[in-house]
Design an enzyme around this catalytic site. Structure first.
Site, mmCIF file in Angstrom:
data_model
loop_
_atom_site.group_PDB
_atom_site.id
_atom_site.type_symbol
_atom_site.label_atom_id
_atom_site.label_comp_id
_atom_site.label_asym_id
_atom_site.label_seq_id
_atom_site.Cartn_x
_atom_site.Cartn_y
_atom_site.Cartn_z
ATOM 1 N N GLU A 1 0.823 -1.202 0.000
ATOM 2 C CA GLU A 1 0.000 0.000 0.000
ATOM 3 C C GLU A 1 0.867 1.266 0.000
ATOM 4 O OE1 GLU A 1 -3.046 -0.267 -0.529
ATOM 5 O OE2 GLU A 1 -3.595 -2.296 0.144
ATOM 6 N N CYS B 1 -7.600 -1.102 8.517
ATOM 7 C CA CYS B 1 -6.217 -1.124 7.999
ATOM 8 C C CYS B 1 -5.781 0.269 7.583
ATOM 9 C CB CYS B 1 -6.108 -2.083 6.816
ATOM 10 S SG CYS B 1 -6.230 -3.811 7.319
ATOM 11 N N HIS C 1 -1.111 -5.624 2.443
ATOM 12 C CA HIS C 1 -2.283 -6.503 2.519
ATOM 13 C C HIS C 1 -1.914 -7.891 1.989
ATOM 14 C CE1 HIS C 1 -5.540 -3.303 3.102
ATOM 15 N NE2 HIS C 1 -5.847 -4.263 3.936
#
Ligand code: PCA
Length: 199
Positions: free
Chosen positions: A80, A143, A166
């Site tokens: 991410e 998250c 993730h």
């Protein structure tokens, strides 16, 4: 020796296990050469996760925070790049809280970016034979809430790196949604060890 705080999440929603904690626990147990890895289990709570992260960072003063979360439906390691200053949930967190388009930090940046060489890390995982992709959205659930807090902490503590990753369900995970992709646990462990080595 560099110190890395490695976080994973407790189970949530309809999942009785969380692949992120399965991986974090195993990475910490196996270790990473030349790095002290401290594993930390975090609550799936919009409020609690920020408090728990700040406490862990204060206690361990790591050089980097690598955060793991489970994402149903992916068949690759998802690095991410961005945390967004918003909370929006379609299922309640483990405290029963379901925010709707709520700001995390009023007056804070709309988005915060990882301070890691995310493309380089992604390439390193791919070159080891594991599918990996850079993503521009960690969603708006817990998250993303954790990632926003971590990147704020990186700004407060110059020199500390932050990255959220993730992960798919692990192969054989009892609560994995039928028909959704899985990845061998050891393959994810190797990918995270690789990332920790290079971060
Ligand atoms: N995944 C959720 C929260 C906890 C987890 O493992 C998310 O993607 O926000």
């Amino acid at each position: 020796m560099a110190k890395v705080l490695l976080t994973g999440f407790e189970p949530f929603g309809k999942y009785n296990e969380n692949s992120s904690w399965a991986v974090a626990g195993k990475v910490a147990a196996c270790g990473v050469e030349g790095v002290e890895v401290v594993a930390c289990l975090l609550p799936v709570s919009f409020t609690g996760v920020a408090i728990a992260l700040r406490k862990a960072v204060q206690e361990h003063t790591p050089d980097a925070v690598v955060m793991l979360g489970q994402a149903a439906g992916i068949d690759y390691i998802k690095l991410e790049r961005i945390a967004i200053n918003m909370m929006d949930a379609s299922i309640a967190d483990n405290d029963g809280f379901t925010p709707e388009e709520e700001t995390i930090t009023p007056g804070g940046a709309a988005a915060l970016f990882s301070n890691c060489d995310i493309k380089g890390l992604c390439k390193a995982v791919e070159e080891s034979g594991t599918a990996a992709k850079v993503s521009n959205s960690a969603g708006l659930y817990v998250c993303n809430r954790l990632y926003y807090e971590a990147l704020q902490l990186c700004n407060e503590r110059p020199g500390m790196k932050g990255l959220f990753v993730h992960l798919p369900f692990y192969e054989g995970q009892p609560s994995a949604t039928e028909g959704k992709p899985t990845m061998p646990l050891d393959e994810m462990v190797k990918a995270i060890q690789n990332i920790i080595n290079r971060i």
